[in-house]
Design an enzyme around this catalytic site. Structure first.
Site, mmCIF file in Angstrom:
data_model
loop_
_atom_site.group_PDB
_atom_site.id
_atom_site.type_symbol
_atom_site.label_atom_id
_atom_site.label_comp_id
_atom_site.label_asym_id
_atom_site.label_seq_id
_atom_site.Cartn_x
_atom_site.Cartn_y
_atom_site.Cartn_z
ATOM 1 N N SER A 50 35.746 36.353 45.300
ATOM 2 C CA SER A 50 36.585 36.828 46.486
ATOM 3 C C SER A 50 37.961 37.393 46.181
ATOM 4 O O SER A 50 38.350 37.182 45.004
ATOM 5 C CB SER A 50 36.857 35.518 47.542
ATOM 6 O OG SER A 50 37.926 34.600 46.749
ATOM 7 N N ASP A 51 38.448 37.959 47.092
ATOM 8 C CA ASP A 51 39.768 38.494 46.756
ATOM 9 C C ASP A 51 40.750 37.045 47.205
ATOM 10 O O ASP A 51 40.281 36.026 47.451
ATOM 11 C CB ASP A 51 40.326 39.620 47.588
ATOM 12 C CG ASP A 51 41.783 40.216 46.957
ATOM 13 O OD1 ASP A 51 42.189 39.778 46.054
ATOM 14 O OD2 ASP A 51 41.877 41.347 47.175
ATOM 15 N N TRP A 52 41.865 37.006 46.660
ATOM 16 C CA TRP A 52 42.951 36.200 46.697
ATOM 17 C C TRP A 52 42.850 35.419 48.070
ATOM 18 O O TRP A 52 43.191 36.053 49.110
ATOM 19 C CB TRP A 52 44.410 36.731 46.381
ATOM 20 C CG TRP A 52 45.514 35.661 46.281
ATOM 21 C CD1 TRP A 52 45.935 34.798 47.469
ATOM 22 C CD2 TRP A 52 46.094 34.829 45.323
ATOM 23 N NE1 TRP A 52 46.949 33.865 47.130
ATOM 24 C CE2 TRP A 52 46.847 33.922 45.761
ATOM 25 C CE3 TRP A 52 45.962 35.271 43.855
ATOM 26 C CZ2 TRP A 52 47.906 33.300 44.899
ATOM 27 C CZ3 TRP A 52 46.675 34.584 42.888
ATOM 28 C CH2 TRP A 52 47.754 33.423 43.574
#
Ligand code: BGC
Length: 741
Positions: free
Chosen positions: A287-289
């Site tokens: 996932s992104d952050w």
């Protein structure tokens, strides 16, 4: 609700089994992973799906979870880290994993090596303006070698997001507005990072991001809603991601935005149906952050547990930075909301990539080189200098450039001696004290006594006495070189702007030095396209230098002195004004196209007081020479579907300097099943010609490259008439046509 969840679980299992055929290497990796999974507890499997930043790591988002990461490594409840700052720390954490966790599974370390690790190349938008695919691949090879030597296994790059909105700061990380060029660049970066052998200690895993369509946030505001038709998505946004998957990238990052109403990190259509089943991706998705947790703020998850469930069922393997996967994974399995089979599936894809990287053979093989031998190698600095020079785009020049030997230069502006700004946003582990600034570059080339340097102003605020000092310097010089624009803090993530002009404090410098009557050359440092009406009107020449990287200074000196001839071409239109945004050359006609740029018929698609056209179109870029394009010949006026269209054009260097240029071929499908762009790039070639020389360039365009998304979402080319143009930018006038039978 319960029935819905069970249905999703069942669907997840059925759909997983239809994945495309694997290569021999992938099969071997999966076999290894499956065996290991048999020995793992549920918590250990969930650990492989969790990524954290250590306490003293680089924070690239709102603060994540504060965990005792060493304890987590020992317990096997974390499988990856990002943002670890030193090689020693990377090795220390890995040692704990190998020696003190039950199964000794190696950690995978990832970080944002976007345009260089130590040796920093121009920000990516700049690099793409070189249109030099080999150079981009070479950049990625150099970056991979430095990154691996630093101790990382994995970079969060290439960013494949097409964007045509200069308000969005992250345009600096991409390859501009065009899917065809973007696809070539994305694939080259994957090849460069991953090389032929992922297990080599000179290559690293690539990560395609941000999947998907992150480059189209509404109103150019970062993280904002993305909403578009699937036809538009498949035609304009998907090609670079697709090309990077085809090039073999082993990881993908989900984007922050929602897509067709579902946040990407919980969007099974994106992560599974499209990415895996249709495109054949076989690695893992991170996932992104904190993007899993952010589904709560999006309003599609009730809490962290719900978010974790949605991510897992969407086929998102690894949760970056927040911790919902490891916190709630066990409960979700126990409650039957996510099956252990799904967890095994997610886990094996992570383990398989670790295996392919060779981490199970030797978890310490990265990061054990002698740094000094690998970082900042002189030959790599030379490549960075060449790429920087090729990236810079000359927008205007009334003859003031190139500068004669020993010209006395007043070098003025906040970017002239700005070692940190020139390495730009997402500068990896680049060090400002290694930057060779524009000041140093010009002093070395023109002689220190011929360069009078004055900072003049800050980016957005005047410096007391700065104007006066600048004017005094200008009076003493033959020419003023004004190094202005935006600093690194106004480029990259979370830097959306609604004004894209050079800030007033710097425009005041331009006005003041202009009044001295001296010639003024503007060097524009920026990570985005800008509204340059003022600079173009007042300056004698404008050269876009971007944030040019470690070797920006010598590259600028190469161009200003004429040692090298500018050859960069814009990959993002520079708008006339911000109100045109988003603007790109490959727009559609509409049913009421304006008849000409000056036709003011009322009911046509136009602005009342502003042109439709950008100030500088996609593909634009000047040289000190003049390249003439002539004799366009369609060698295959009729071609079968499945065949190749051949078009030749004569190019002549009519100027007095040797130089390089980029010949660009654009096509239009005259009548199609859906509305199509007025022009689309379908070929380009960088060529070099000595003064007075000419040659013939032949383009070969497979009809498959003319495919587009139809009403039934099938992607294919049609028979019919096409127009074709070849020239030095997207407004090329040399025209021909061909028919696909
Ligand atoms: C960015 C990603 C980046 C990640 C890790 C996020 O904020 O959107 O591009 O890879 O942080 O640093």
């Amino acid at each position: 609700m319960k029935r819905f969840v069970f249905a999703l679980v069942a669907f997840a299992m059925v759909a997983c089994s239809t994945a495309p055929q694997m290569t021999k290497e992938e099969k071997e990796a999966y076999k290894f992973a499956d065996k290991l999974i048999e020995k793992m507890t549920l918590q250990e499997k969930l650990g492989q799906l969790q990524q954290f930043t250590p306490k003293k790591g680089v924070i690239t988002g709102p603060a994540g979870e504060k965990r005792d990461v060493e304890l987590a490594i020992r317990q096997g409840t974390v499988g990856s880290f990002l943002g670890v700052k030193t090689t020693d720390e990377l090795n220390r954490l890995q040692k704990i994993a190998i020696e003190e966790s039950r199964l000794g599974i190696p950690l995978i370390f990832g970080y944002d090596i976007i345009h260089g690790c130590r040796t920093i190349f121009p920000e990516n938008l700049g690099m793409s303006c070189s249109w030099d695919i080999e150079a981009v691949e070479q950049y990625a090879r150099i970056a991979a070698e430095e990154t691996a030597a630093f101790g990382y296994h994995w970079t969060f790059s290439p960013m494949c997001d097409i964007s045509a909105d200069p308000r969005w700061g992250r345009v600096s990380e991409g390859a501009g507005e065009d899917p065809y060029l973007g696809a070539k660049i994305a694939a080259a970066m994957v090849r460069g990072y991953q090389g032929e052998d992922l297990s080599s200690d000179k290559t690293i895993a690539a990560c395609i991001k941000h999947f998907a369509a992150y480059g189209a946030p509404q109103a150019g505001r970062d993280y904002h809603t993305v909403d578009m038709s699937e036809v538009m998505f498949r035609n304009r946004y998907l090609p670079p991601y697709k090309a990077a998957v085809k090039a073999g990238a082993v990881t993908v990052m989900s984007s922050f935005n929602d897509f067709m109403g579902v946040p990407a990190s919980g969007n099974r259509w994106l992560m599974h149906d499209l990415l895996r089943e249709e495109l054949g991706f076989k690695g893992f998705v991170v996932s992104d952050w904190a993007a899993v947790h952010e589904m709560i703020a999006h309003g599609t998850a009730a809490d962290g547990k719900d978010a974790a469930m949605q991510g897992m069922l969407a086929h998102l393997n690894m949760d970056m930075a927040h911790g919902d996967y490891i916190t709630y994974g066990e409960e979700l399995v126990k409650e039957g909301k996510v099956s252990e089979k799904t967890i095994n599936e997610l886990c094996r894809e992570v383990l398989a990539v670790k295996y392919q990287l060779g981490l199970f053979d030797n978890p310490f093989k990265y990061g054990c080189h002698n740094h000094d031998e690998v970082m900042y190698r002189p030959e790599n600095l030379q490549v960075a200098r060449e790429v920087a020079a090729k990236s810079m785009v000359l927008l205007s020049n009334n003859g003031v450039l190139p500068l004669a030997e020993k010209t006395k230069i007043a070098l003025i502006g906040p970017l002239a001696d700005a070692p940190r700004d020139q390495i730009g946003a997402w500068q990896g582990f680049g060090e400002a004290n290694h930057s060779v600034t524009i000041k140093k570059g010009l002093e070395d080339r023109f002689g220190a006594k011929n360069v009078i340097y004055v900072k003049g102003s800050d980016f957005r605020a005047p410096i007391k006495g700065g104007i006066e000092e600048s004017v005094r310097a200008a009076r003493k010089a033959d020419v003023v070189v004004l190094s202005i624009g935006l600093g690194y803090k106004e480029s990259g993530e979370a830097t959306s702007l609604t004004e894209i002009t050079v800030p007033e404090a710097q425009q005041a410098l331009l006005d003041a030095v202009k009044k001295t009557g001296k010639k003024v050359v503007v060097l524009l440092g920026t990570g985005r396209a800008m509204d340059l009406r003022n600079e173009i009107e007042k300056a004698d020449a404008v050269l876009v230098t971007w944030h040019g990287g470690t070797m920006e200074g010598p590259a600028v000196a190469d161009l200003l002195s004429g040692d090298k001839n500018p050859s960069g071409h814009l990959t993002m239109s520079f708008p006339y004004c911000v109100g045109q945004a988003p603007i790109h050359y490959n727009m559609k006609t509409t049913g009421r196209p304006r008849k000409s740029p000056t036709n003011n018929a009322k009911y046509s698609s136009r602005y009342m007081y502003t042109p439709n056209e950008p100030l500088f179109p996609f593909g634009y870029g000047l040289s000190y020479s003049e390249f003439e394009y002539s004799d366009l010949q369609v060698l295959t006026p009729e071609v079968e579907l499945g065949g190749e269209v051949k078009i030749s054009v004569k190019v002549t260097n009519k100027g007095k300097y040797d130089g390089e240029d980029v010949a660009q071929l654009y096509v239009r499908d005259v009548v199609a099943e859906t509305t199509r762009p007025m022009r689309e790039l379908k070929g380009f070639e960088r060529f070099s010609l000595k003064a007075g020389e000419s040659k013939v360039i032949t383009f070969e365009v497979p009809t498959a490259d003319l495919a587009y998304c139809h009403r039934d979402l099938s992607f294919k080319a049609d028979a019919g008439e096409f127009k074709v143009w070849v020239g030095a930018d997207s407004t090329a006038e040399l025209e021909g046509n061909f028919i696909i039978k």
